[in-house]
Design a protein around this motif. Structure first.
Motif, PDB file in Angstrom:
ATOM      1  N   ARG A  67       5.654  -4.822   1.266  1.00 24.16           N
ATOM      2  CA  ARG A  67       4.493  -3.982   0.948  1.00 24.16           C
ATOM      3  C   ARG A  67       3.247  -4.839   1.054  1.00 24.16           C
ATOM      4  NH1 ARG A  67       5.609  -0.289  -4.171  1.00 24.16           N
ATOM      5  NH2 ARG A  67       3.579   0.507  -3.582  1.00 24.16           N
ATOM      6  N   GLN A  68       2.122  -4.164   1.235  1.00 23.69           N
ATOM      7  CA  GLN A  68       0.856  -4.878   1.398  1.00 23.69           C
ATOM      8  C   GLN A  68      -0.150  -4.350   0.398  1.00 23.69           C
ATOM      9  OE1 GLN A  68      -0.278  -5.473   5.413  1.00 23.69           O
ATOM     10  NE2 GLN A  68      -2.413  -5.876   4.922  1.00 23.69           N
ATOM     11  N   VAL A  69      -0.998  -5.246  -0.098  1.00 25.47           N
ATOM     12  CA  VAL A  69      -2.051  -4.857  -1.026  1.00 25.47           C
ATOM     13  C   VAL A  69      -3.294  -5.704  -0.732  1.00 25.47           C
ATOM     14  CG1 VAL A  69      -1.445  -6.471  -2.882  1.00 25.47           C
ATOM     15  CG2 VAL A  69      -2.491  -4.300  -3.451  1.00 25.47           C
ATOM     16  N   ARG A  70      -4.466  -5.084  -0.949  1.00 26.23           N
ATOM     17  CA  ARG A  70      -5.737  -5.787  -0.806  1.00 26.23           C
ATOM     18  C   ARG A  70      -6.357  -5.918  -2.184  1.00 26.23           C
ATOM     19  NH1 ARG A  70      -9.440  -4.528   4.192  1.00 26.23           N
ATOM     20  NH2 ARG A  70     -10.072  -6.584   3.554  1.00 26.23           N
ATOM     21  N   LEU A  71      -6.884  -7.092  -2.457  1.00 25.61           N
ATOM     22  CA  LEU A  71      -7.558  -7.384  -3.720  1.00 25.61           C
ATOM     23  C   LEU A  71      -8.895  -8.027  -3.423  1.00 25.61           C
ATOM     24  CD1 LEU A  71      -4.877  -9.419  -5.719  1.00 25.61           C
ATOM     25  CD2 LEU A  71      -5.460  -7.052  -6.076  1.00 25.61           C
ATOM     26  N   ARG A  72      -9.795  -7.958  -4.382  1.00 27.09           N
ATOM     27  CA  ARG A  72     -10.996  -8.780  -4.252  1.00 27.09           C
ATOM     28  C   ARG A  72     -10.701 -10.097  -4.935  1.00 27.09           C
ATOM     29  NH1 ARG A  72     -13.606  -9.465  -8.872  1.00 27.09           N
ATOM     30  NH2 ARG A  72     -13.130  -7.883 -10.417  1.00 27.09           N
ATOM     31  N   ALA A  73     -11.361 -11.138  -4.515  1.00 20.77           N
ATOM     32  CA  ALA A  73     -11.167 -12.455  -5.123  1.00 20.77           C
ATOM     33  C   ALA A  73     -11.426 -12.356  -6.620  1.00 20.77           C
ATOM     34  CB  ALA A  73     -12.093 -13.475  -4.475  1.00 20.77           C
ATOM     35  N   GLY A  74     -10.524 -12.883  -7.416  1.00 22.42           N
ATOM     36  CA  GLY A  74     -10.618 -12.811  -8.875  1.00 22.42           C
ATOM     37  C   GLY A  74      -9.843 -11.649  -9.466  1.00 22.42           C
ATOM     38  N   GLY A  75      -9.445 -10.690  -8.636  1.00 16.58           N
ATOM     39  CA  GLY A  75      -8.690  -9.532  -9.111  1.00 16.58           C
ATOM     40  C   GLY A  75      -7.220  -9.851  -9.318  1.00 16.58           C
ATOM     41  N   THR A  76      -6.546  -8.971 -10.038  1.00 17.07           N
ATOM     42  CA  THR A  76      -5.118  -9.166 -10.276  1.00 17.07           C
ATOM     43  C   THR A  76      -4.337  -7.902  -9.911  1.00 17.07           C
ATOM     44  OG1 THR A  76      -5.233  -8.409 -12.579  1.00 17.07           O
ATOM     45  CG2 THR A  76      -5.473 -10.783 -12.192  1.00 17.07           C
ATOM     46  N   VAL A  77      -3.061  -8.107  -9.648  1.00 17.23           N
ATOM     47  CA  VAL A  77      -2.139  -7.005  -9.443  1.00 17.23           C
ATOM     48  C   VAL A  77      -0.888  -7.332 -10.250  1.00 17.23           C
ATOM     49  CG1 VAL A  77      -1.138  -7.982  -7.328  1.00 17.23           C
ATOM     50  CG2 VAL A  77      -0.945  -5.545  -7.767  1.00 17.23           C
ATOM     51  N   THR A  78      -0.357  -6.323 -10.933  1.00 19.15           N
ATOM     52  CA  THR A  78       0.892  -6.491 -11.667  1.00 19.15           C
ATOM     53  C   THR A  78       1.978  -5.731 -10.925  1.00 19.15           C
ATOM     54  OG1 THR A  78      -0.245  -6.764 -13.760  1.00 19.15           O
ATOM     55  CG2 THR A  78       2.078  -6.120 -13.857  1.00 19.15           C
ATOM     56  N   VAL A  79       3.070  -6.410 -10.666  1.00 17.42           N
ATOM     57  CA  VAL A  79       4.202  -5.830  -9.953  1.00 17.42           C
ATOM     58  C   VAL A  79       5.343  -5.675 -10.944  1.00 17.42           C
ATOM     59  CG1 VAL A  79       5.824  -6.126  -8.039  1.00 17.42           C
ATOM     60  CG2 VAL A  79       3.485  -7.000  -7.838  1.00 17.42           C
ATOM     61  N   MET A  80       5.910  -4.483 -10.996  1.00 17.67           N
ATOM     62  CA  MET A  80       7.091  -4.238 -11.818  1.00 17.67           C
ATOM     63  C   MET A  80       8.254  -3.970 -10.874  1.00 17.67           C
ATOM     64  SD  MET A  80       7.848  -1.600 -14.942  1.00 17.67           S
ATOM     65  CE  MET A  80       7.664  -0.124 -13.979  1.00 17.67           C
ATOM     66  N   LEU A  81       9.242  -4.842 -10.906  1.00 12.80           N
ATOM     67  CA  LEU A  81      10.435  -4.700 -10.084  1.00 12.80           C
ATOM     68  C   LEU A  81      11.526  -4.096 -10.959  1.00 12.80           C
ATOM     69  CD1 LEU A  81      10.326  -8.233  -8.458  1.00 12.80           C
ATOM     70  CD2 LEU A  81       9.523  -6.112  -7.454  1.00 12.80           C
ATOM     71  N   LEU A  82      11.923  -2.876 -10.638  1.00 10.70           N
ATOM     72  CA  LEU A  82      12.959  -2.219 -11.430  1.00 10.70           C
ATOM     73  C   LEU A  82      14.304  -2.907 -11.200  1.00 10.70           C
ATOM     74  CD1 LEU A  82      11.928   1.517 -11.060  1.00 10.70           C
ATOM     75  CD2 LEU A  82      11.351  -0.103 -12.856  1.00 10.70           C
ATOM     76  N   PRO A  83      15.209  -2.826 -12.161  1.00 14.05           N
ATOM     77  CA  PRO A  83      16.475  -3.550 -12.053  1.00 14.05           C
ATOM     78  C   PRO A  83      17.238  -3.217 -10.780  1.00 14.05           C
ATOM     79  CG  PRO A  83      16.241  -2.576 -14.232  1.00 14.05           C
ATOM     80  CD  PRO A  83      15.121  -2.038 -13.388  1.00 14.05           C
ATOM     81  N   SER A  84      17.823  -4.250 -10.197  1.00 16.17           N
ATOM     82  CA  SER A  84      18.659  -4.098  -9.015  1.00 16.17           C
ATOM     83  C   SER A  84      20.117  -4.042  -9.463  1.00 16.17           C
ATOM     84  CB  SER A  84      18.451  -5.289  -8.074  1.00 16.17           C
ATOM     85  OG  SER A  84      19.390  -5.251  -7.035  1.00 16.17           O
ATOM     86  N   PRO A  85      20.869  -3.070  -8.956  1.00 17.80           N
ATOM     87  CA  PRO A  85      22.274  -2.980  -9.365  1.00 17.80           C
ATOM     88  C   PRO A  85      23.131  -4.103  -8.774  1.00 17.80           C
ATOM     89  CG  PRO A  85      21.808  -1.349  -7.689  1.00 17.80           C
ATOM     90  CD  PRO A  85      20.496  -2.003  -8.043  1.00 17.80           C
ATOM     91  N   ASP A  86      22.643  -4.751  -7.711  1.00 20.41           N
ATOM     92  CA  ASP A  86      23.427  -5.767  -7.008  1.00 20.41           C
ATOM     93  C   ASP A  86      23.294  -7.165  -7.602  1.00 20.41           C
ATOM     94  OD1 ASP A  86      24.176  -3.761  -5.232  1.00 20.41           O
ATOM     95  OD2 ASP A  86      22.478  -4.176  -3.923  1.00 20.41           O
ATOM     96  N   ARG A  87      22.060  -7.523  -7.999  1.00 20.41           N
ATOM     97  CA  ARG A  87      21.818  -8.889  -8.475  1.00 20.41           C
ATOM     98  C   ARG A  87      20.461  -8.945  -9.182  1.00 20.41           C
ATOM     99  NH1 ARG A  87      20.247 -11.706  -2.690  1.00 20.41           N
ATOM    100  NH2 ARG A  87      18.963  -9.991  -2.007  1.00 20.41           N
ATOM    101  N   PRO A  88      20.251  -9.961  -9.989  1.00 15.17           N
ATOM    102  CA  PRO A  88      18.944 -10.092 -10.643  1.00 15.17           C
ATOM    103  C   PRO A  88      17.881 -10.510  -9.625  1.00 15.17           C
ATOM    104  CG  PRO A  88      20.355 -11.953 -11.200  1.00 15.17           C
ATOM    105  CD  PRO A  88      21.192 -10.987 -10.395  1.00 15.17           C
ATOM    106  N   TRP A  89      16.620 -10.211  -9.937  1.00 19.54           N
ATOM    107  CA  TRP A  89      15.517 -10.612  -9.069  1.00 19.54           C
ATOM    108  C   TRP A  89      15.340 -12.123  -9.145  1.00 19.54           C
ATOM    109  CZ3 TRP A  89      13.784  -7.215  -5.754  1.00 19.54           C
ATOM    110  CH2 TRP A  89      13.844  -5.860  -6.061  1.00 19.54           C
TER     111      TRP A  89
END
Length: 89
Positions: A11-33
């Protein structure tokens, strides 16, 4: 942003310098992240990375300076960040 194991692996995201993005990865049934890795910590700095007891991972990434970087979780998921010097719409 929320990512499910069945979602696209890039996936791709654009931010301005100084900005933040929080990513939530939902549980994978195969293995931990795996732990996230930034291709350029000077551009995309991982501020925090926490895995909860249910397997959900929450990661906050800061666009530290202008440029392009990727944050990847092994071969499971890649986030491409484009950090701009101006306000992103």
């Amino acid at each position: 942003m929320t990512h499910r194991p069945q979602d696209a692996t890039v996936r791709q995201v654009r931010l301005r310098a100084g900005g933040t993005v929080t990513v939530m990865l939902l549980p994978s049934p195969d293995r931990p992240w795996p732990q996230p890795r930034s291709s350029s910590p000077m551009v995309a700095t991982i501020m925090s990375a926490v895995t909860e007891s249910d397997g959900t991972a929450r990661i906050t990434i800061r666009g530290a300076r202008t440029g392009v970087a990727t944050v990847s979780w092994g071969d499971s998921f890649t986030l491409r960040l484009d950090v701009a010097a101006y306000q992103v719409q």
